[in-house]
Design a protein around this motif. Structure first.
Motif, PDB file in Angstrom:
ATOM      1  N   LEU A  10       0.827  -1.204   0.000  1.00 50.23           N
ATOM      2  CA  LEU A  10       0.000   0.000   0.000  1.00 50.23           C
ATOM      3  C   LEU A  10       0.865   1.258   0.000  1.00 50.23           C
ATOM      4  O   LEU A  10       0.606   2.200  -0.754  1.00 50.23           O
ATOM      5  CB  LEU A  10      -0.932  -0.002   1.213  1.00 50.23           C
ATOM      6  CG  LEU A  10      -1.798   1.236   1.419  1.00 50.23           C
ATOM      7  CD1 LEU A  10      -2.716   1.459   0.219  1.00 50.23           C
ATOM      8  CD2 LEU A  10      -2.617   1.108   2.701  1.00 50.23           C
ATOM      9  N   PHE A  11       1.897   1.273   0.830  1.00 51.31           N
ATOM     10  CA  PHE A  11       2.685   2.494   1.019  1.00 51.31           C
ATOM     11  C   PHE A  11       3.799   2.593  -0.019  1.00 51.31           C
ATOM     12  O   PHE A  11       4.986   2.488   0.280  1.00 51.31           O
ATOM     13  CB  PHE A  11       3.252   2.548   2.437  1.00 51.31           C
ATOM     14  CG  PHE A  11       2.187   2.699   3.488  1.00 51.31           C
ATOM     15  CD1 PHE A  11       1.620   3.925   3.751  1.00 51.31           C
ATOM     16  CD2 PHE A  11       1.731   1.582   4.174  1.00 51.31           C
ATOM     17  CE1 PHE A  11       0.623   4.062   4.695  1.00 51.31           C
ATOM     18  CE2 PHE A  11       0.742   1.707   5.133  1.00 51.31           C
ATOM     19  CZ  PHE A  11       0.180   2.947   5.394  1.00 51.31           C
ATOM     20  N   THR A  12       3.401   2.808  -1.253  1.00 53.27           N
ATOM     21  CA  THR A  12       4.347   3.016  -2.340  1.00 53.27           C
ATOM     22  C   THR A  12       4.788   4.479  -2.364  1.00 53.27           C
ATOM     23  O   THR A  12       4.225   5.337  -1.671  1.00 53.27           O
ATOM     24  CB  THR A  12       3.706   2.654  -3.678  1.00 53.27           C
ATOM     25  OG1 THR A  12       2.573   3.519  -3.898  1.00 53.27           O
ATOM     26  CG2 THR A  12       3.233   1.211  -3.693  1.00 53.27           C
ATOM     27  N   ARG A  13       5.802   4.766  -3.195  1.00 50.11           N
ATOM     28  CA  ARG A  13       6.280   6.149  -3.318  1.00 50.11           C
ATOM     29  C   ARG A  13       5.162   7.077  -3.769  1.00 50.11           C
ATOM     30  O   ARG A  13       5.004   8.178  -3.238  1.00 50.11           O
ATOM     31  CB  ARG A  13       7.448   6.206  -4.311  1.00 50.11           C
ATOM     32  CG  ARG A  13       7.971   7.619  -4.581  1.00 50.11           C
ATOM     33  CD  ARG A  13       9.005   7.623  -5.694  1.00 50.11           C
ATOM     34  NE  ARG A  13       8.454   7.152  -6.951  1.00 50.11           N
ATOM     35  CZ  ARG A  13       7.752   7.934  -7.793  1.00 50.11           C
ATOM     36  NH1 ARG A  13       7.492   9.201  -7.484  1.00 50.11           N
ATOM     37  NH2 ARG A  13       7.295   7.445  -8.933  1.00 50.11           N
ATOM     38  N   ALA A 181       2.103  21.986  -2.541  1.00 47.95           N
ATOM     39  CA  ALA A 181       1.283  20.848  -2.977  1.00 47.95           C
ATOM     40  C   ALA A 181       1.419  20.624  -4.473  1.00 47.95           C
ATOM     41  O   ALA A 181       1.472  19.478  -4.942  1.00 47.95           O
ATOM     42  CB  ALA A 181      -0.180  21.085  -2.600  1.00 47.95           C
ATOM     43  N   ALA A 182       1.491  21.708  -5.249  1.00 42.31           N
ATOM     44  CA  ALA A 182       1.654  21.584  -6.695  1.00 42.31           C
ATOM     45  C   ALA A 182       2.966  20.894  -7.041  1.00 42.31           C
ATOM     46  O   ALA A 182       3.020  20.018  -7.917  1.00 42.31           O
ATOM     47  CB  ALA A 182       1.597  22.967  -7.341  1.00 42.31           C
ATOM     48  N   ALA A 183       4.035  21.273  -6.359  1.00 46.34           N
ATOM     49  CA  ALA A 183       5.333  20.649  -6.620  1.00 46.34           C
ATOM     50  C   ALA A 183       5.298  19.156  -6.294  1.00 46.34           C
ATOM     51  O   ALA A 183       5.883  18.328  -7.004  1.00 46.34           O
ATOM     52  CB  ALA A 183       6.418  21.349  -5.811  1.00 46.34           C
ATOM     53  N   LEU A 184       4.590  18.800  -5.232  1.00 50.86           N
ATOM     54  CA  LEU A 184       4.528  17.400  -4.826  1.00 50.86           C
ATOM     55  C   LEU A 184       3.727  16.538  -5.792  1.00 50.86           C
ATOM     56  O   LEU A 184       3.967  15.332  -5.900  1.00 50.86           O
ATOM     57  CB  LEU A 184       3.927  17.305  -3.413  1.00 50.86           C
ATOM     58  CG  LEU A 184       4.832  17.810  -2.283  1.00 50.86           C
ATOM     59  CD1 LEU A 184       4.036  18.008  -1.007  1.00 50.86           C
ATOM     60  CD2 LEU A 184       5.987  16.845  -2.049  1.00 50.86           C
ATOM     61  N   THR A 185       2.775  17.133  -6.505  1.00 44.93           N
ATOM     62  CA  THR A 185       2.015  16.332  -7.474  1.00 44.93           C
ATOM     63  C   THR A 185       2.914  15.785  -8.578  1.00 44.93           C
ATOM     64  O   THR A 185       2.606  14.744  -9.171  1.00 44.93           O
ATOM     65  CB  THR A 185       0.873  17.148  -8.111  1.00 44.93           C
ATOM     66  OG1 THR A 185       1.418  18.242  -8.868  1.00 44.93           O
ATOM     67  CG2 THR A 185      -0.083  17.682  -7.062  1.00 44.93           C
ATOM     68  N   LEU A 186       4.015  16.471  -8.853  1.00 50.54           N
ATOM     69  CA  LEU A 186       4.940  15.985  -9.885  1.00 50.54           C
ATOM     70  C   LEU A 186       5.621  14.690  -9.453  1.00 50.54           C
ATOM     71  O   LEU A 186       6.033  13.890 -10.293  1.00 50.54           O
ATOM     72  CB  LEU A 186       5.982  17.055 -10.187  1.00 50.54           C
ATOM     73  CG  LEU A 186       5.414  18.380 -10.734  1.00 50.54           C
ATOM     74  CD1 LEU A 186       6.535  19.396 -10.920  1.00 50.54           C
ATOM     75  CD2 LEU A 186       4.655  18.155 -12.043  1.00 50.54           C
ATOM     76  N   LEU A 187       5.744  14.464  -8.136  1.00 49.93           N
ATOM     77  CA  LEU A 187       6.307  13.214  -7.636  1.00 49.93           C
ATOM     78  C   LEU A 187       5.313  12.060  -7.760  1.00 49.93           C
ATOM     79  O   LEU A 187       5.716  10.890  -7.824  1.00 49.93           O
ATOM     80  CB  LEU A 187       6.737  13.369  -6.167  1.00 49.93           C
ATOM     81  CG  LEU A 187       7.852  14.383  -5.888  1.00 49.93           C
ATOM     82  CD1 LEU A 187       8.129  14.450  -4.395  1.00 49.93           C
ATOM     83  CD2 LEU A 187       9.121  14.011  -6.658  1.00 49.93           C
ATOM     84  N   ILE A 188       4.015  12.394  -7.772  1.00 53.19           N
ATOM     85  CA  ILE A 188       2.999  11.350  -7.926  1.00 53.19           C
ATOM     86  C   ILE A 188       3.021  10.807  -9.343  1.00 53.19           C
ATOM     87  O   ILE A 188       2.968   9.601  -9.584  1.00 53.19           O
ATOM     88  CB  ILE A 188       1.599  11.908  -7.597  1.00 53.19           C
ATOM     89  CG1 ILE A 188       1.566  12.463  -6.183  1.00 53.19           C
ATOM     90  CG2 ILE A 188       0.528  10.833  -7.782  1.00 53.19           C
ATOM     91  CD1 ILE A 188       0.322  13.295  -5.883  1.00 53.19           C
TER      92      ILE A 188
END
Length: 396
Positions: A10-13, A181-188
């Protein structure tokens, strides 16, 4: 002896990045939850009705756009709306710092509704993509920690910013969190699976509404009307009854939900969704009703704890019930339809209960919100009973 099948991780990157992005986004929302009613009734010169309208009007644009956002996530993917929603939120919050005109604030709240529709729908669709099918309720519980930690810590952050540097810095600080939050969406990244082989008729671009979600969403709406009224007037009510830290009630609310979501993360996967949702609505009604009757700081905090326990189970229960009706290719549409309930609740709640709070007082608004939640619990129980009666009976 046969070994049990291995549990999918469940706890993937990507799952963790989604949760942290939620935390940044909803901390910004938490700052706004604290600051907006005080800003409207303070520097802007409005009253409770104006505060309720400014708080809830974002749901108008979000409600209209959520089904379209759901369909867009199914066709074009989750990432464009995750990134676009956070950037629009940052613009809305930053521009609020530049105005004390109620009509301009309302317009910016409508823009915030567009951001909410994009980010929220795409986020839930991405969550459904990333979660193992047999751990969806658990995934919802853990993912929602970002939302409720944001609601818990956002108001104290907002209170410190307002008291130390004023409302302008508070709004700019919230905008900075939305940019994070916008910057973190790129990691998703993109989570949408290839659905070209899915034969579902809902692949038609004209299908924006996931109809099986509607009856379940009606019960969900009632919880959000009650919660929306509480979130709108919590800081203002805390000031009026003499609570020394106006953000404390919101902090307790978010903190209790976070603890319960961690401790009871697997409960939504082990209990029937609709009965659990009905019970949660009853507890929400009991807590908010206590706040309305026991009009002291202690009464507020005790009622908030009870209400927060109900909230801990309501969203995972209702979303689990809703997603159980959707195929892979319908997840965006189901998310859009179900989360439209959030807009109706968080929009109708502040506006309708604000109309009650203006002439009759905030406790009366809380009391009406409690009654609505209880009525939603009854509706959900009836829905569960009707669903059970429709199931075929084995007479062999």
């Amino acid at each position: 002896m046969k070994r049990p099948p291995p549990t999918e991780p469940l706890f993937t990157r990507q799952f963790i990045a989604l949760g942290v992005s939620d935390l940044a986004y909803f901390t910004a929302v938490g700052v706004a939850i604290f600051a907006l009613p005080l800003y409207v009734t303070g520097p802007v010169g409005g009253d409770e009705i104006g505060a309720g309208f400014a708080f809830g009007v974002f749901a108008v644009s979000a409600l209209v756009l959520r089904p379209f956002a759901g369909r867009i996530t199914d066709v074009y993917g989750r990432l464009p709306l995750l990134l676009g929603g956070t950037l629009l939120a940052a613009v809305s919050l930053a521009l609020t710092a530049l105005t004390e005109d109620l009509f301009v604030i309302i317009a910016l709240r409508l823009l915030a509704g567009v951001a909410e529709a994009a980010f929220f729908v795409a986020g839930f669709a991405a969550l459904a993509d990333l979660a193992p099918a047999n751990r969806l309720g658990e995934a919802l519980s853990y993912n929602s920690l970002g939302l409720y930690l944001g609601i818990a810590f956002g108001p104290p952050v907002g209170e410190v910013l307002v008291q130390t540097w004023g409302f302008c810095i508070a709004w700019l600080g919230a905008a900075a969190l939305a940019l994070l939050a916008a910057a973190l969406t790129l990691l998703i990244g993109e989570t949408r699976e290839d659905t070209s082989a899915d034969p579902s008729p809902d692949l038609s671009p004209r299908r924006f509404i996931h109809r099986p979600s509607i009856p379940i969403s009606i019960g969900f709406i009632t919880s959000l009307i009650a919660i929306g009224g509480f979130l709108t007037f919590a800081s203002l009510y805390a000031v009026r009854i003499g609570l020394s830290q106006a953000s404390l009630a919101l902090f307790v609310y978010g903190g209790v939900v976070v603890v319960c979501r961690i401790v009871f993360a697997r409960v939504p996967d082990r209990l029937p969704s609709l009965p659990l949702g009905a019970a949660a609505l009853g507890v929400i009604g009991a807590g908010l009703g206590l706040v309305a009757i026991w009009q002291t700081p202690v009464g507020l905090l005790v009622g908030v704890v009870i209400m927060a326990v109900g909230v801990s189970f309501s969203t995972p229960a209702f979303f689990s019930a809703i997603f159980s009706t959707a195929t892979r290719s319908q997840r965006g549409a189901a998310s859009g339809t179900a989360s439209a309930a959030i807009d109706l609740g968080l929009g109708l709640g502040p506006i309708a209960l604000g109309l009650i709070a203006g002439p009759f007082g905030i406790p009366w608004a809380f009391g009406v919100g409690a009654a609505i939640a209880v009525a939603g619990g009854i509706w959900t129980l009836l829905l569960q009973r009707r669903t059970r009666q429709r199931q075929p009976v084995d007479v062999a």
